[in-house]
Design an enzyme around this catalytic site. Structure first.
Site, mmCIF file in Angstrom:
data_model
loop_
_atom_site.group_PDB
_atom_site.id
_atom_site.type_symbol
_atom_site.label_atom_id
_atom_site.label_comp_id
_atom_site.label_asym_id
_atom_site.label_seq_id
_atom_site.Cartn_x
_atom_site.Cartn_y
_atom_site.Cartn_z
ATOM 1 N N GLU A 1 2.486 5.837 12.495
ATOM 2 C CA GLU A 1 2.174 5.231 13.801
ATOM 3 C C GLU A 1 3.167 4.115 14.129
ATOM 4 O O GLU A 1 3.899 3.631 13.256
ATOM 5 C CB GLU A 1 0.748 4.686 13.802
ATOM 6 C CG GLU A 1 0.501 3.593 12.768
ATOM 7 C CD GLU A 1 -0.569 2.596 13.205
ATOM 8 O OE1 GLU A 1 -0.405 1.985 14.273
ATOM 9 O OE2 GLU A 1 -1.551 2.433 12.453
ATOM 10 N N LYS B 1 -9.982 -3.082 8.024
ATOM 11 C CA LYS B 1 -10.036 -4.507 7.687
ATOM 12 C C LYS B 1 -11.450 -5.032 7.810
ATOM 13 O O LYS B 1 -12.208 -4.610 8.669
ATOM 14 C CB LYS B 1 -9.167 -5.283 8.659
ATOM 15 C CG LYS B 1 -7.722 -5.215 8.309
ATOM 16 C CD LYS B 1 -7.021 -6.476 8.769
ATOM 17 C CE LYS B 1 -5.588 -6.404 8.359
ATOM 18 N NZ LYS B 1 -4.889 -5.387 9.160
HETATM 19 N N1 PSU Z 1 -5.519 -2.252 11.611
HETATM 20 C C1 PSU Z 1 -4.552 -2.978 11.043
HETATM 21 N N2 PSU Z 1 -3.351 -3.114 11.663
HETATM 22 C C2 PSU Z 1 -3.101 -2.530 12.869
HETATM 23 C C3 PSU Z 1 -4.144 -1.729 13.444
HETATM 24 C C4 PSU Z 1 -5.326 -1.634 12.787
HETATM 25 O O1 PSU Z 1 -4.749 -3.507 9.982
HETATM 26 O O2 PSU Z 1 -2.010 -2.693 13.424
HETATM 27 C C5 PSU Z 1 -3.866 -1.013 14.736
HETATM 28 C C6 PSU Z 1 -3.873 0.496 14.477
HETATM 29 O O3 PSU Z 1 -2.839 1.080 15.244
HETATM 30 C C7 PSU Z 1 -5.221 0.917 15.016
HETATM 31 C C8 PSU Z 1 -5.418 -0.062 16.140
HETATM 32 O O4 PSU Z 1 -5.247 2.258 15.454
HETATM 33 O O5 PSU Z 1 -4.904 -1.282 15.652
HETATM 34 C C9 PSU Z 1 -6.860 -0.200 16.543
HETATM 35 O O6 PSU Z 1 -6.937 -0.978 17.701
HETATM 36 P P1 PSU Z 1 -8.250 -0.933 18.626
HETATM 37 O O7 PSU Z 1 -9.315 -1.629 17.854
HETATM 38 O O8 PSU Z 1 -7.860 -1.678 19.874
HETATM 39 O O9 PSU Z 1 -8.547 0.516 18.880
#
Ligand code: PSU
Ligand code: MN
Length: 310
Positions: free
Chosen positions: A33, A167
């Protein structure tokens, strides 16, 4: 899909030549990603990590394909200068399922989240994807409704996501319940416990355990053959020597969550905000763990992809 692509897909998608060749020849490919490059890590670590993940995958005899949207084109595989662009430009939106069509139509740049990367990987015929952590159910979601689109995507798109869980900035028990409801299996890679990113433990169990890539590949194949349609989580804990303790991280995270509330941070800004705050609060210790866990996930994903084509 690259071979039998409809015209519109040919217009929107842009395959890096070596990735196109690998897919055409049936060689193993791992998707990566770009949100973690553009919004997850600071520069210059982000560029270094993006390059190292690709190198590790190549070292296993597997083709890496980092996914992003640049100038409205959905890129499957990035060149060195495109990686640099994703690592340095401030003009990059966070692209999840909701955002993809708008970013493409307007010719903008987007860093793909887990959800958007899964969508593109599936279209490209890539079955394994490596990242750090998935999005999930945020703390307080019963009031805010903040649940990452990653979870719905895992329910509908058949790609195996190798990650270190999610996390603990999220509500992990609720995230696990949500995944169960959506029919997404959490498979521990040599781990009984659901890892919580920087921590090897979370107090929660995975659904099933595999001990190696052969066992993991068998499950991916079965899921595909049964045409269940959804994806799965292959949860690979951070290597022991870089892991932080759960007690330590819980305190840090609570402080970060309080800071976000105080500043009124919501929606798609929340995850990057919390990540940055945690980095500050741990004096960079979290960064080291983060770097090592993504590299380890790249390695495991490559081994699984290699096993899958046998
Ligand atoms: N968790 C991390 N680092 C990140 C992300 C998640 O530790 O950079 C990123 C990933 O790309 C994940 C996104 O798909 O954040 C999720 O964001 P949201 O909660 O806005 O869907
Ligand atoms: Mn969200």
């Amino acid at each position: 899909m690259n071979i039998s692509a409809s015209r519109s897909e040919e217009i929107f998608f842009n395959f890096k030549e070596e990735v196109r060749e690998a897919l055409k020849d049936g060689r193993p490919v791992v998707a990566l990603e770009s949100t973690l490059i553009s919004h997850g890590f600071p520069y210059p670590e982000n560029l270094k990590i993006a390059g190292e993940m690709e190198e590790i995958i190549r070292g296993c005899g597997v083709m890496p394909a980092t996914i992003a949207v640049i100038g409205g084109k959905i890129k499957v595989g990035l060149t060195r200068s495109e990686l640099e662009f994703m690592a340095t430009s401030r003009d990059i939106l966070k692209a999840s399922r909701r955002d993809l069509a708008v970013i493409v139509a307007k010719g903008l740049n987007g860093a793909t989240t887990v959800a958007a990367t899964m969508i593109v990987a599936k279209r490209a015929g890539i079955k394994v994807f490596a990242t750090g952590g998935i999005g999930g159910v945020h703390r307080g979601a019963e009031k805010t409704f903040d649940i990452s689109a990653d979870l719905q995507e895992l329910a509908r798109t058949p790609v195996a996501v190798v990650c270190s869980g999610a996390k603990a900035i999220l509500d992990l028990p609720l995230t696990k319940e949500y995944l169960e409801t959506m029919g997404v299996p959490i498979i521990g890679f040599g781990s009984e416990e659901l890892p919580a990113f920087y921590c090897r433990e979370s107090g929660l169990k995975v659904d099933y355990v595999v001990n190696n890539e052969v066992e993991a590949a068998k499950i991916i194949r079965a899921m595909q053959d049964l045409r269940l349609g959804g994806g799965m989580i292959i949860a690979n804990p951070v290597p022991e020597e870089y892991a932080l303790s759960m007690e330590y991280m819980n305190e840090i995270i609570e402080e970060a969550v309080r800071a976000a509330e105080k500043e009124g941070i919501k929606g798609k800004k929340l995850t990057p905000y919390l990540l940055n705050k945690i980095k500050e609060l741990t004096g960079g210790k979290s960064l080291k763990a983060n770097i090592e866990l993504v590299k380890n996930n790249a390695r495991v994903a490559a081994k699984i992809a290699r096993e899958l084509i046998k």
